[in-house]
Design a protein around this motif. Sequence first.
Motif, PDB file in Angstrom:
ATOM      1  N   TYR B  96      18.008 -10.601 -32.119  1.00  0.00           N
ATOM      2  CA  TYR B  96      17.749 -11.224 -30.829  1.00  0.00           C
ATOM      3  C   TYR B  96      16.274 -11.365 -30.497  1.00  0.00           C
ATOM      4  CZ  TYR B  96      22.694 -10.790 -29.637  1.00  0.00           C
ATOM      5  OH  TYR B  96      24.060 -10.916 -29.610  1.00  0.00           O
ATOM      6  N   THR B  97      15.480 -10.410 -30.963  1.00  0.00           N
ATOM      7  CA  THR B  97      14.079 -10.378 -30.518  1.00  0.00           C
ATOM      8  C   THR B  97      13.117 -10.491 -31.694  1.00  0.00           C
ATOM      9  OG1 THR B  97      13.963  -7.970 -30.698  1.00  0.00           O
ATOM     10  CG2 THR B  97      14.652  -8.865 -28.562  1.00  0.00           C
ATOM     11  N   SER B  98      11.905 -10.899 -31.362  1.00  0.00           N
ATOM     12  CA  SER B  98      10.850 -10.987 -32.372  1.00  0.00           C
ATOM     13  C   SER B  98      10.592  -9.598 -32.973  1.00  0.00           C
ATOM     14  CB  SER B  98       9.576 -11.529 -31.728  1.00  0.00           C
ATOM     15  OG  SER B  98       9.251 -10.760 -30.574  1.00  0.00           O
ATOM     16  N   ARG B  99      10.723  -8.585 -32.150  1.00  0.00           N
ATOM     17  CA  ARG B  99      10.447  -7.220 -32.614  1.00  0.00           C
ATOM     18  C   ARG B  99      11.503  -6.774 -33.633  1.00  0.00           C
ATOM     19  NH1 ARG B  99       7.278  -3.787 -29.037  1.00  0.00           N
ATOM     20  NH2 ARG B  99       6.099  -5.714 -29.270  1.00  0.00           N
ATOM     21  N   GLN B 100      12.723  -7.180 -33.363  1.00  0.00           N
ATOM     22  CA  GLN B 100      13.812  -6.817 -34.277  1.00  0.00           C
ATOM     23  C   GLN B 100      13.621  -7.499 -35.625  1.00  0.00           C
ATOM     24  OE1 GLN B 100      17.673  -7.831 -32.607  1.00  0.00           O
ATOM     25  NE2 GLN B 100      18.703  -7.072 -34.438  1.00  0.00           N
ATOM     26  N   LEU B 101      13.141  -8.736 -35.599  1.00  0.00           N
ATOM     27  CA  LEU B 101      12.886  -9.447 -36.861  1.00  0.00           C
ATOM     28  C   LEU B 101      11.809  -8.721 -37.664  1.00  0.00           C
ATOM     29  CD1 LEU B 101      13.132 -11.948 -38.750  1.00  0.00           C
ATOM     30  CD2 LEU B 101      11.328 -13.011 -37.370  1.00  0.00           C
ATOM     31  N   LEU B 102      10.725  -8.399 -36.988  1.00  0.00           N
ATOM     32  CA  LEU B 102       9.623  -7.720 -37.680  1.00  0.00           C
ATOM     33  C   LEU B 102      10.078  -6.375 -38.249  1.00  0.00           C
ATOM     34  CD1 LEU B 102       6.606  -7.706 -38.340  1.00  0.00           C
ATOM     35  CD2 LEU B 102       6.174  -6.761 -36.067  1.00  0.00           C
ATOM     36  N   GLN B 103      10.854  -5.679 -37.461  1.00  0.00           N
ATOM     37  CA  GLN B 103      11.367  -4.378 -37.891  1.00  0.00           C
ATOM     38  C   GLN B 103      12.254  -4.506 -39.138  1.00  0.00           C
ATOM     39  OE1 GLN B 103      12.894  -1.445 -34.877  1.00  0.00           O
ATOM     40  NE2 GLN B 103      14.862  -2.100 -35.699  1.00  0.00           N
ATOM     41  N   LEU B 104      13.095  -5.519 -39.154  1.00  0.00           N
ATOM     42  CA  LEU B 104      13.971  -5.731 -40.322  1.00  0.00           C
ATOM     43  C   LEU B 104      13.137  -5.985 -41.576  1.00  0.00           C
ATOM     44  CD1 LEU B 104      16.739  -6.283 -41.706  1.00  0.00           C
ATOM     45  CD2 LEU B 104      16.433  -8.678 -41.053  1.00  0.00           C
ATOM     46  N   LEU B 105      12.113  -6.808 -41.433  1.00  0.00           N
ATOM     47  CA  LEU B 105      11.275  -7.123 -42.592  1.00  0.00           C
ATOM     48  C   LEU B 105      10.652  -5.842 -43.153  1.00  0.00           C
ATOM     49  CD1 LEU B 105       9.434 -10.319 -41.249  1.00  0.00           C
ATOM     50  CD2 LEU B 105      11.439 -10.219 -42.737  1.00  0.00           C
ATOM     51  N   LYS B 106      10.124  -5.037 -42.269  1.00  0.00           N
ATOM     52  CA  LYS B 106       9.475  -3.792 -42.710  1.00  0.00           C
ATOM     53  C   LYS B 106      10.484  -2.831 -43.332  1.00  0.00           C
ATOM     54  CE  LYS B 106       5.620  -3.898 -39.451  1.00  0.00           C
ATOM     55  NZ  LYS B 106       5.038  -3.297 -38.234  1.00  0.00           N
ATOM     56  N   LEU B 215       5.699 -12.312 -33.793  1.00  0.00           N
ATOM     57  CA  LEU B 215       5.966 -13.496 -34.613  1.00  0.00           C
ATOM     58  C   LEU B 215       4.849 -13.721 -35.627  1.00  0.00           C
ATOM     59  CD1 LEU B 215       7.428 -16.079 -32.035  1.00  0.00           C
ATOM     60  CD2 LEU B 215       8.649 -14.933 -33.899  1.00  0.00           C
ATOM     61  N   ARG B 216       3.615 -13.565 -35.180  1.00  0.00           N
ATOM     62  CA  ARG B 216       2.480 -13.748 -36.114  1.00  0.00           C
ATOM     63  C   ARG B 216       2.596 -12.763 -37.275  1.00  0.00           C
ATOM     64  NH1 ARG B 216      -0.825 -13.877 -31.415  1.00  0.00           N
ATOM     65  NH2 ARG B 216      -1.132 -16.050 -30.812  1.00  0.00           N
ATOM     66  N   GLU B 217       2.893 -11.532 -36.924  1.00  0.00           N
ATOM     67  CA  GLU B 217       2.979 -10.502 -37.970  1.00  0.00           C
ATOM     68  C   GLU B 217       4.160 -10.772 -38.908  1.00  0.00           C
ATOM     69  OE1 GLU B 217       2.819  -6.493 -36.454  1.00  0.00           O
ATOM     70  OE2 GLU B 217       2.995  -5.630 -38.467  1.00  0.00           O
ATOM     71  N   GLU B 220       3.335 -13.791 -41.115  1.00  0.00           N
ATOM     72  CA  GLU B 220       2.341 -13.405 -42.113  1.00  0.00           C
ATOM     73  C   GLU B 220       2.978 -12.525 -43.194  1.00  0.00           C
ATOM     74  OE1 GLU B 220      -0.440 -14.612 -42.563  1.00  0.00           O
ATOM     75  OE2 GLU B 220      -1.199 -13.275 -44.117  1.00  0.00           O
ATOM     76  N   PHE B 221       3.844 -11.641 -42.757  1.00  0.00           N
ATOM     77  CA  PHE B 221       4.566 -10.753 -43.675  1.00  0.00           C
ATOM     78  C   PHE B 221       5.339 -11.581 -44.711  1.00  0.00           C
ATOM     79  CE2 PHE B 221       7.853  -7.922 -45.154  1.00  0.00           C
ATOM     80  CZ  PHE B 221       7.342  -6.634 -45.043  1.00  0.00           C
ATOM     81  N   ILE B 222       5.990 -12.620 -44.237  1.00  0.00           N
ATOM     82  CA  ILE B 222       6.781 -13.472 -45.150  1.00  0.00           C
ATOM     83  C   ILE B 222       5.848 -14.295 -46.044  1.00  0.00           C
ATOM     84  CG2 ILE B 222       8.422 -15.403 -45.243  1.00  0.00           C
ATOM     85  CD1 ILE B 222       9.647 -14.269 -42.608  1.00  0.00           C
ATOM     86  N   ALA B 263       5.885 -18.514 -26.148  1.00  0.00           N
ATOM     87  CA  ALA B 263       5.439 -17.871 -27.393  1.00  0.00           C
ATOM     88  C   ALA B 263       5.688 -18.797 -28.592  1.00  0.00           C
ATOM     89  CB  ALA B 263       6.181 -16.547 -27.581  1.00  0.00           C
ATOM     90  N   ALA B 264       6.858 -19.413 -28.621  1.00  0.00           N
ATOM     91  CA  ALA B 264       7.174 -20.304 -29.743  1.00  0.00           C
ATOM     92  C   ALA B 264       6.174 -21.448 -29.811  1.00  0.00           C
ATOM     93  CB  ALA B 264       8.596 -20.841 -29.588  1.00  0.00           C
ATOM     94  N   GLN B 265       5.820 -21.986 -28.638  1.00  0.00           N
ATOM     95  CA  GLN B 265       4.855 -23.095 -28.626  1.00  0.00           C
ATOM     96  C   GLN B 265       3.483 -22.631 -29.099  1.00  0.00           C
ATOM     97  OE1 GLN B 265       6.188 -26.181 -27.333  1.00  0.00           O
ATOM     98  NE2 GLN B 265       4.509 -26.921 -28.622  1.00  0.00           N
ATOM     99  N   GLU B 266       3.085 -21.483 -28.602  1.00  0.00           N
ATOM    100  CA  GLU B 266       1.756 -20.966 -28.983  1.00  0.00           C
ATOM    101  C   GLU B 266       1.655 -20.796 -30.496  1.00  0.00           C
ATOM    102  OE1 GLU B 266       0.204 -18.209 -25.340  1.00  0.00           O
ATOM    103  OE2 GLU B 266      -0.603 -18.005 -27.352  1.00  0.00           O
ATOM    104  N   ILE B 267       2.694 -20.256 -31.072  1.00  0.00           N
ATOM    105  CA  ILE B 267       2.675 -20.010 -32.520  1.00  0.00           C
ATOM    106  C   ILE B 267       2.731 -21.333 -33.291  1.00  0.00           C
ATOM    107  CG2 ILE B 267       3.964 -18.963 -34.437  1.00  0.00           C
ATOM    108  CD1 ILE B 267       2.633 -16.888 -32.664  1.00  0.00           C
ATOM    109  N   ALA B 268       3.591 -22.226 -32.843  1.00  0.00           N
ATOM    110  CA  ALA B 268       3.778 -23.491 -33.576  1.00  0.00           C
ATOM    111  C   ALA B 268       2.564 -24.402 -33.464  1.00  0.00           C
ATOM    112  CB  ALA B 268       5.024 -24.197 -33.070  1.00  0.00           C
ATOM    113  N   ASP B 269       1.908 -24.392 -32.309  1.00  0.00           N
ATOM    114  CA  ASP B 269       0.781 -25.313 -32.086  1.00  0.00           C
ATOM    115  C   ASP B 269      -0.381 -25.054 -33.035  1.00  0.00           C
ATOM    116  OD1 ASP B 269       1.987 -26.788 -30.195  1.00  0.00           O
ATOM    117  OD2 ASP B 269       0.986 -25.880 -28.467  1.00  0.00           O
ATOM    118  N   LYS B 270      -0.460 -23.838 -33.539  1.00  0.00           N
ATOM    119  CA  LYS B 270      -1.653 -23.492 -34.316  1.00  0.00           C
ATOM    120  C   LYS B 270      -1.432 -23.563 -35.815  1.00  0.00           C
ATOM    121  CE  LYS B 270      -3.588 -20.722 -30.654  1.00  0.00           C
ATOM    122  NZ  LYS B 270      -2.995 -19.773 -29.777  1.00  0.00           N
ATOM    123  N   ASP B 271      -0.279 -24.082 -36.228  1.00  0.00           N
ATOM    124  CA  ASP B 271       0.005 -24.032 -37.662  1.00  0.00           C
ATOM    125  C   ASP B 271       0.862 -25.231 -38.050  1.00  0.00           C
ATOM    126  OD1 ASP B 271       1.120 -23.342 -40.226  1.00  0.00           O
ATOM    127  OD2 ASP B 271       0.530 -21.264 -39.824  1.00  0.00           O
TER     128      ASP B 271
END
Lengths: 260, 356
Positions: B96-106, B215-217, B220-222, B263-271
């Motif tokens: 559900y959350t960006s934090r959960q995604l990052l946690q799963l990756l780690k 999201l950035r982390e 970048e992790f991926i 947040a999604a816009q901020e991340i997408a706009d820069k890449d």
Amino acid sequence: MTARRVFAFGHSHLGPLIAAYEQQKRTSDLSYELTTYQFLRNDRPHIVKIDKTWQYNPEIERELTDIIVELRPDLVVMMLQGEQIILTGLTVPEKYYDCFFPGDQDTAANHAYEIIPFDLMLKATLLRYELIGNFIPRIRHCLPDASLACCPPPPAEDVRQILQTDTKHAEIAETIERFGLPPAPWRQRIWKLHTLALRTLYQSNRIRFLEPPYASFDPGGFLRPEFRSDLFHGNINYGKALLQQISGVLCEGLVEGASS
Amino acid sequence: MSDHPYRNLPAASFWKRSVAEVPADKVDPVVRGKFHINQMDRVATAGSCFAQHIARHLAMSGFNYFVSERENPVIPGNLAAEYGYGLFTARYGNIYTSRQLLQLLKRAYGLFQPVEDVWHKKNGSLVDPYRPQIQPDGFASLAEYLADRQQHFAAVRRAIEELDVFVFTLGLTETWASEEDGSVYPVCPGVAGGTFDERRHRFVNLTVAEVCADLREAIEFIRVRNPASRFILTVSPVPLVATAADRSVIVSTTYSKSVLRVAAQEIADKDENIAYFPSYEIITGQHARGKYFAADLRSVTEEGVSRVMELFMQHYAQAVPEAPPVRKDSQAMSSEQEIAIGEAIAVMCDEEALDR
């Protein structure tokens, strides 16, 4: 005193039981009379497709219930089984799998294979027995409380050796030649899984599930050569051991319900 | 008349021309895809409940939907879905959350191991706190749980290293975290397993800055492991089932979706290799007049999902001949039918357990 009446029905596994009964009837007194009903006949299919579902031939169902109602047996013995080649783990899976059986040591499962959660594995295996699972409730009303289902015999270990002389199963020999023979420990575990599924199915219908005769197992859990007739079936010795088990159940007083 | 910046803008920039005067089912907030996905690209998905719809349609629409954790062929498909196979790329359940995604990756790479690692049910079975509903009756033993998780992490690693496009649907900002190590749960402990303990569990409502940082982390992790990977971020249009904040669930939904959207816009706009896809706008925009929501005003109807995926195909699919199936008859459906469909497609939503 009138002899107790035992009625057995099923497929090919009935053969050893009938042979043993006929022999023992000639040579010694038996405490019960055995009547049997064979599903397999040359003049009609025993399985038919009705409404897109495979079912036992309704004629069989009718005949079977008529016999049970008329005979009023003291004990009914079922010898139904699924596909032998699958039950005995002879088909090479696309991807080998294993599971942790309840009560097993954790090391019993082969960790080199995909581990599938046991409950999922059991549910998937039960789906393979829908034919029997749908049939039993339909005849349950005419079955006595004393009804039991015999577990199919344990798998054979030395499959290649058996197939050298077992001409009945030439197709299986060809398949094994082509795709290989699954390792014996895996085959043993698949049989265990399938028999657990059968046990679950029968017990949910309040039918006692009878393990194969203890003496028929070798130390590795496979069928001893002196108890087999071919790749899948027991011989007359196996049939005699089954008769003994049935006598034991009759002596116990029959009613055990879902226990075993 | 003097010139000005708006004079030569395309129709999409004007409300009247792109919304008010356009039939509702022709409104297109996507305008253009940031990049294209070809039929060979492996498309992975993760996210909230809505992400399951995206996954399902991707699989049906000619995309190379990437499933790295497939059920063993011995397991029939319907049964496998009950156990969370195929709903997403791997069997991770809802993220559900960006934090959960990052946690799963780690966790998948052994870089983080939560202190609260397993929940015990009263019947003796075990629950994965981070995939609480993946195994409907729980795991039978610790050995089974650990073996399954090991396989799951391997599948997650494979997904990360082999995907071409990762579609991540952001669902929530509200989450519950461990006081001990900050690990986050998809649902509050005690709801679908475990025991809630206010000394051990705290409520967290992520901010824009936190979601952006996560999201950035995560991206970048991926990328470190898969440099060619591209990303599509979406925001789930599905409102919160419940809020733990002391306010109306409507207000919390607006906060949560606003944060995620920004947040999604901020991340997408820069890449250039990160796109924002406006699922949220397609479903909730005024043009839709709420018609893409089922009778519970929360579940998205199949018609809505189809519209989202139609636009996804139109703007992101490269030379895919077939359009996704669109339910042309859906407007004629009764409310009961809509509810039934809503229920049928609202599968494996951990969050739903909050209101049972």
